[in-house]
Design a protein around this motif. Structure first.
Motif, PDB file in Angstrom:
ATOM      1  N   UNK A 115       0.730  -1.150  -0.156  1.00  0.00           N
ATOM      2  CA  UNK A 115      -0.007  -0.149  -0.048  1.00  0.00           C
ATOM      3  C   UNK A 115       0.755   1.292   0.078  1.00  0.00           C
ATOM      4  N   UNK A 116       0.605   2.303  -0.407  1.00  0.00           N
ATOM      5  CA  UNK A 116       1.067   3.525  -0.568  1.00  0.00           C
ATOM      6  C   UNK A 116       0.155   4.800  -0.604  1.00  0.00           C
ATOM      7  N   UNK A 117       0.652   5.923  -0.420  1.00  0.00           N
ATOM      8  CA  UNK A 117      -0.178   6.973  -0.523  1.00  0.00           C
ATOM      9  C   UNK A 117       0.513   8.565  -0.279  1.00  0.00           C
ATOM     10  N   UNK A 118      -0.169   9.516  -0.637  1.00  0.00           N
ATOM     11  CA  UNK A 118       0.310  10.811  -0.709  1.00  0.00           C
ATOM     12  C   UNK A 118      -0.697  11.668   0.162  1.00  0.00           C
ATOM     13  N   UNK A 119      -0.277  12.647   0.854  1.00  0.00           N
ATOM     14  CA  UNK A 119      -1.256  13.542   1.486  1.00  0.00           C
ATOM     15  C   UNK A 119      -0.569  14.957   1.521  1.00  0.00           C
ATOM     16  N   UNK A 120      -1.501  16.021   1.662  1.00  0.00           N
ATOM     17  CA  UNK A 120      -0.888  17.470   1.946  1.00  0.00           C
ATOM     18  C   UNK A 120      -2.081  18.314   2.103  1.00  0.00           C
ATOM     19  N   UNK A 121      -1.437  19.402   3.002  1.00  0.00           N
ATOM     20  CA  UNK A 121      -2.291  20.386   3.373  1.00  0.00           C
ATOM     21  C   UNK A 121      -1.698  21.679   2.883  1.00  0.00           C
ATOM     22  N   UNK A 122      -2.585  22.658   2.479  1.00  0.00           N
ATOM     23  CA  UNK A 122      -2.095  24.077   1.779  1.00  0.00           C
ATOM     24  C   UNK A 122      -3.184  25.039   2.430  1.00  0.00           C
ATOM     25  N   UNK A 123      -2.583  26.020   2.950  1.00  0.00           N
ATOM     26  CA  UNK A 123      -3.224  27.085   3.422  1.00  0.00           C
ATOM     27  C   UNK A 123      -3.384  28.193   2.182  1.00  0.00           C
ATOM     28  N   UNK A 174      -4.436  10.817  -1.272  1.00  0.00           N
ATOM     29  CA  UNK A 174      -4.618   9.606  -2.128  1.00  0.00           C
ATOM     30  C   UNK A 174      -3.980   8.463  -1.364  1.00  0.00           C
ATOM     31  N   UNK A 175      -4.758   7.298  -1.617  1.00  0.00           N
ATOM     32  CA  UNK A 175      -3.926   6.203  -0.897  1.00  0.00           C
ATOM     33  C   UNK A 175      -4.652   5.049  -1.618  1.00  0.00           C
ATOM     34  N   UNK A 176      -3.459   4.006  -1.908  1.00  0.00           N
ATOM     35  CA  UNK A 176      -3.489   2.770  -2.307  1.00  0.00           C
ATOM     36  C   UNK A 176      -3.858   1.922  -1.116  1.00  0.00           C
ATOM     37  N   UNK A 207      -9.077 -12.877   0.142  1.00  0.00           N
ATOM     38  CA  UNK A 207      -8.023 -11.978  -0.378  1.00  0.00           C
ATOM     39  C   UNK A 207      -7.881 -10.853   0.401  1.00  0.00           C
ATOM     40  N   UNK A 208      -6.879 -10.097   0.422  1.00  0.00           N
ATOM     41  CA  UNK A 208      -7.016  -8.732   0.963  1.00  0.00           C
ATOM     42  C   UNK A 208      -7.775  -7.943   0.376  1.00  0.00           C
ATOM     43  N   UNK A 209      -8.392  -7.028   0.988  1.00  0.00           N
ATOM     44  CA  UNK A 209      -9.356  -5.789   0.434  1.00  0.00           C
ATOM     45  C   UNK A 209      -8.317  -4.788   0.015  1.00  0.00           C
ATOM     46  N   UNK A 210      -8.359  -4.245  -1.442  1.00  0.00           N
ATOM     47  CA  UNK A 210      -7.401  -3.254  -1.944  1.00  0.00           C
ATOM     48  C   UNK A 210      -8.552  -2.245  -2.545  1.00  0.00           C
ATOM     49  N   UNK A 211      -7.906  -0.847  -2.066  1.00  0.00           N
ATOM     50  CA  UNK A 211      -8.957   0.238  -2.421  1.00  0.00           C
ATOM     51  C   UNK A 211      -8.018   1.287  -2.905  1.00  0.00           C
ATOM     52  N   UNK A 212      -8.863   2.146  -3.958  1.00  0.00           N
ATOM     53  CA  UNK A 212      -8.163   3.341  -4.293  1.00  0.00           C
ATOM     54  C   UNK A 212      -8.821   4.449  -3.609  1.00  0.00           C
ATOM     55  N   UNK A 213      -8.348   5.346  -2.819  1.00  0.00           N
ATOM     56  CA  UNK A 213      -9.252   6.229  -1.726  1.00  0.00           C
ATOM     57  C   UNK A 213      -8.393   7.647  -2.101  1.00  0.00           C
ATOM     58  N   UNK A 266     -14.033   9.518  -2.116  1.00  0.00           N
ATOM     59  CA  UNK A 266     -14.103   8.681  -3.206  1.00  0.00           C
ATOM     60  C   UNK A 266     -13.345   7.387  -2.860  1.00  0.00           C
ATOM     61  N   UNK A 267     -14.067   6.062  -2.992  1.00  0.00           N
ATOM     62  CA  UNK A 267     -13.250   5.006  -2.427  1.00  0.00           C
ATOM     63  C   UNK A 267     -13.777   3.891  -3.627  1.00  0.00           C
ATOM     64  N   UNK A 268     -12.737   3.252  -4.332  1.00  0.00           N
ATOM     65  CA  UNK A 268     -13.020   2.126  -5.153  1.00  0.00           C
ATOM     66  C   UNK A 268     -12.353   0.905  -4.491  1.00  0.00           C
TER      67      UNK A 268
END
Length: 189
Positions: free
Chosen positions: A56-64, A75-77, A101-107, A132-134
């Protein structure tokens, strides 16, 4: 995991940018009721083996956008590994499924937090977000009609779209009031 703050933005703009990764490995070897019958005999049991490795992997950010208005995105896989109860049952109304099987999602999450300042006495926060989650191989319980027991199974595709909002008010450190509303549209594809 790591993060960065671009030097060309004003100092209050970027507060966090984070990237991460995870590695999962699971080996399952269980002696389970393979036939799923109620009141099983010895012949109904057998060894079941299953194993997987995934990441699994992801990226997160905040901006003022402004000093009191923050935007955020992530975003997270994502991976959800089956639990021991889902794999082996609970010796009661839930039979195990050692082949899950493991549950895999795109978030994907997008949101804004607005925090106006009135004084050192009154504090307000308004938080609005969309998601949004698939999911593939979504893990869910299923009733086995022949014996009225439940087992867990993997569904192929599940979509989830939603929004949520929160309003919080605080008076000094003496009174906190909050309200939250959420809506999710969860569908098996």
């Amino acid at each position: 995991s790591g993060g960065f703050r671009p030097h060309w933005f004003p100092p209050y703009s970027w507060r966090a940018m984070l990237a991460f990764g995870k590695l999962y490995r699971q080996n399952t070897n269980g002696f389970v009721n393979k036939n799923g019958v109620p009141n099983p005999s010895h012949d109904d049991y057998g060894w079941v083996k299953n194993s997987f490795t995934t990441q699994g992997y992801g990226l997160a950010g905040t901006y003022f956008l402004f000093p009191n208005l923050q935007g955020r995105a992530s975003y997270e896989h994502g991976i959800r590994v089956p639990s021991s109860t889902e794999l082996f049952g609970n010796m009661d109304a839930l039979t195990g499924n050692a082949t899950l099987k493991p549950e895999k999602s795109e978030n994907l999450n997008l949101g804004f937090i607005y925090s106006p300042s009135f004084s050192n006495t009154h504090f307000l926060t308004v938080d609005v977000a969309a998601l949004y989650r698939y999911s593939r191989d979504f893990i869910r319980p299923q009733i086995v009609k022949s014996n009225r027991l439940a087992t867990n199974t993997n569904l192929r595709d599940v979509n989830n779209k939603g929004i949520e909002g929160t309003i919080r008010y605080r008076y000094k450190n003496k009174l906190n009031i909050g309200f939250n509303i959420s809506y999710q549209d969860l569908r098996n594809q």
